[in-house]
Design an enzyme around this catalytic site. Structure first.
Site, PDB file in Angstrom:
ATOM      1  CG  ASP A 161      -4.402  -2.110  11.722  1.00  0.00           C
ATOM      2  OD1 ASP A 161      -3.865  -1.340  12.534  1.00  0.00           O
ATOM      3  OD2 ASP A 161      -5.539  -1.939  11.278  1.00  0.00           O
ATOM      4  NE  ARG A 200      -1.741  -1.498   3.989  1.00  0.00           N
ATOM      5  CZ  ARG A 200      -2.728  -1.746   4.852  1.00  0.00           C
ATOM      6  NH1 ARG A 200      -3.360  -0.756   5.432  1.00  0.00           N
ATOM      7  NH2 ARG A 200      -3.091  -2.969   5.123  1.00  0.00           N
ATOM      8  CD  GLN A 225     -13.728  -6.297  11.763  1.00  0.00           C
ATOM      9  OE1 GLN A 225     -13.767  -7.424  11.329  1.00  0.00           O
ATOM     10  NE2 GLN A 225     -14.093  -5.253  11.046  1.00  0.00           N
ATOM     11  CD  GLU A 239      -2.454   2.483   4.931  1.00  0.00           C
ATOM     12  OE1 GLU A 239      -1.394   2.207   5.503  1.00  0.00           O
ATOM     13  OE2 GLU A 239      -3.481   1.774   4.996  1.00  0.00           O
TER      14      GLU A 239
END
Lengths: 353, 353
Positions: free
Chosen positions: A233, A51, A146, A62
């Site tokens: 992440d 990315r 999430q 990104e």
């Protein structure tokens, strides 16, 4: 779908929600996991660019492009942990699918909701190869945006029906309990990580702090557990104590990216890992035995977004959840872009004539 | 503008044409050149990533991101020379401007028309520093989609009022003559490159073939001429004989990109070039004397698109040529993305509640 060359189908947030609800959340997650599985099986076909990130003090923007040689996709995605203070989302995203042959976009869609779905679908897909057989109990550490998607993906793909929730903020767990009520899960809200993980065959960590944290320590991880590490992440953001990593067999999406962004940023750059696609393609074993600790160090990869984009586009062939977006200049004569502009100013001119 | 967090202002092709015509093409080009000039003066502030290209047999899809630390922009742009056979555009583009602080997009716009305008504005801006003083005559070799924009930019910014047109296809020149009628230019259609360039102080080359071609040979370039080389803009695509390059003082946007994509791909990688921003910022001379041959080897750089995006966004503060796009998921409670999805399925739910 779009017959006019100037038109690109656009899926708004509203239409994405309608699409997901029309298909059904669990069926959507299963079909999306199937699309991801198909693309992981043909991994070699894809351009795999890391990315392209633009980092700033408060976050990152990104671009994640990829292509299978026929279709091109990219996602714009942001990560701004402080955003919640202003009532904004930590992560926002949209994506585009295009025809490699002529470069024309063929889908523009919101991807905040779609990313939440593809992240959960990827986690559950990985767990089908890595988690203990007949696992029924999952702990979710971190009950933010999430969490419910993970819960339903693991229910739909693996048959998880016992959920243990833990969050440093009890209101987050309460929100999950409320949202998941009546969806077929038995849920226990826990007051510590230790309570949540005790007896769980699968442990999902999905906290949001942008920093190295130790959400899970080694003593809490029993043998035979599958860890689904979703929250670590980006560089400087991890959730697991390194001792856990050293005891685990580690599976990743794309090593060059995961070594920078994932839990394994804590390990030497030559620490052995297995690529998930190799497991899915049958080239490498997933879980080999009952006492093995497996770890899916998930960071999210462009091919998963590609799968999600092509899945949504395929759905739009029969479901009307899109609008026509006048995105592409389409003069009657391709060399006459200026003439098109001039004619737009004439009375009774057609919009794109 | 957008008050709701889920909304991104969107400028369609139709609205872009209305915006340009409302402002006036020449004024738009002048103001856009001013925005580009401002950004070139503060060149050091920008992230300068080379574009991320996905090449295929028939063309290329590129992402061109940049940021000044406060605002982020990127353009999606394609180049598919064979597209005209199917009635499609060779180049299509759209772009996004976003807030670096929170990552939220604040503009989505068509950029096929806008790119044509910014390319012409950049050419004319460069020529203000590089072309002979009081130039009045420009030859345009290649009379495709970019030609009229170049003509009007040089008229508006430099006072060019004599135009010589040449194209291997006389229909292309005829289209230009038709489109430019009544706009204050005296135009001669020529039957050879030699006829077109004779006596012209500025020579613009803007042909479209995706191959190395020799549009202009050395014997045709007189002393004192400024060459505005626009058409050679990707690997394997050039327009000028290398002897011209060796006689010229060469000015470029961003050397790492131009050495791959521009006319200077024909030269050794250490051949001296001057960066246009250094001239604009007063750090390096532009044209020094009358007999000098100057060459602007234009390939198009992300900062010019950034300037165009911020210029358009500023215009929308007072002009209503945009629509509201429901692009960003905006739950009432940022962590409650799933709850938003669930509530969308309830009767009388609000779209993004």
């Amino acid at each position: 779908m779009a017959a006019l060359l100037n038109i690109v189908p656009f899926v708004s947030v509203d239409n994405m929600m309608k699409l997901v609800l029309n298909v059904g959340v669990e069926r959507f997650l299963c079909e999306l996991a199937e699309a991801i599985e198909e693309d992981f099986r043909r991994w070699d076909l894809f351009d795999k660019t890391p990315r392209i990130a633009s980092h700033s003090r408060d976050g990152v923007i990104e671009l994640m492009p990829t292509s299978d040689g026929t279709t091109y996709g990219f996602k714009y995605v942001t990560g701004h942990p402080k955003n919640t203070k202003d009532g904004r989302q930590t992560v926002t995203a949209f994506g585009v699918l295009a025809d490699v042959g002529n470069g024309y976009p063929m889908l523009l869609t919101e991807m905040t909701i779609l990313t939440a779905l593809r992240t959960a679908a990827t986690s559950a897909l990985a767990a089908r190869y890595l988690a203990p057989k007949d696992a029924r109990t999952m702990a979710i550490i971190g009950n933010g945006a999430q969490a419910e998607f993970q819960a339903l993906a693991f229910k739909a793909l693996l048959g998880i029906d016992q959920l243990r929730l833990y969050d440093i903020d009890p209101a987050a767990s309460a929100k999950c309990v409320r949202n998941l009520a009546g969806l077929g899960l038995t849920i226990r809200t826990c007051t510590s990580v230790a309570e949540a993980v005790e007896g769980a065959e699968i442990v999902t960590t999905v906290t949001a702090d942008k920093q190295n944290a130790t959400i899970l320590t080694d003593n809490l991880v029993g043998s035979g557990v599958h860890i689904n590490a979703v929250g670590g992440d980006c560089p400087g953001k991890t959730e697991l104590h390194p001792d856990i990593l050293l005891r685990s067999d580690i599976f990743v999406e794309y090593p060059p990216q995961t070594r920078i962004e994932g839990e394994i940023q804590q390990l030497p750059s030559d620490h052995p890992v297995t690529e998930l696609w190799e497991v899915i393609a049958g080239r490498k074993p997933g879980r080999r035995e009952g006492r093995q600790v497996t770890l899916f160090d998930s960071v999210g990869f462009a091919i998963e977004d590609f799968s999600a984009l092509r899945y949504v586009r395929a759905k739009l062939a029969t479901l009307p959840f899109f609008e026509d977006l006048d995105l592409l200049a389409d003069p009657d004569e391709p060399r006459d872009l200026f003439g098109m502009l001039l004619r737009a100013g004439k009375p009774n001119a057609s919009a794109t004539g």
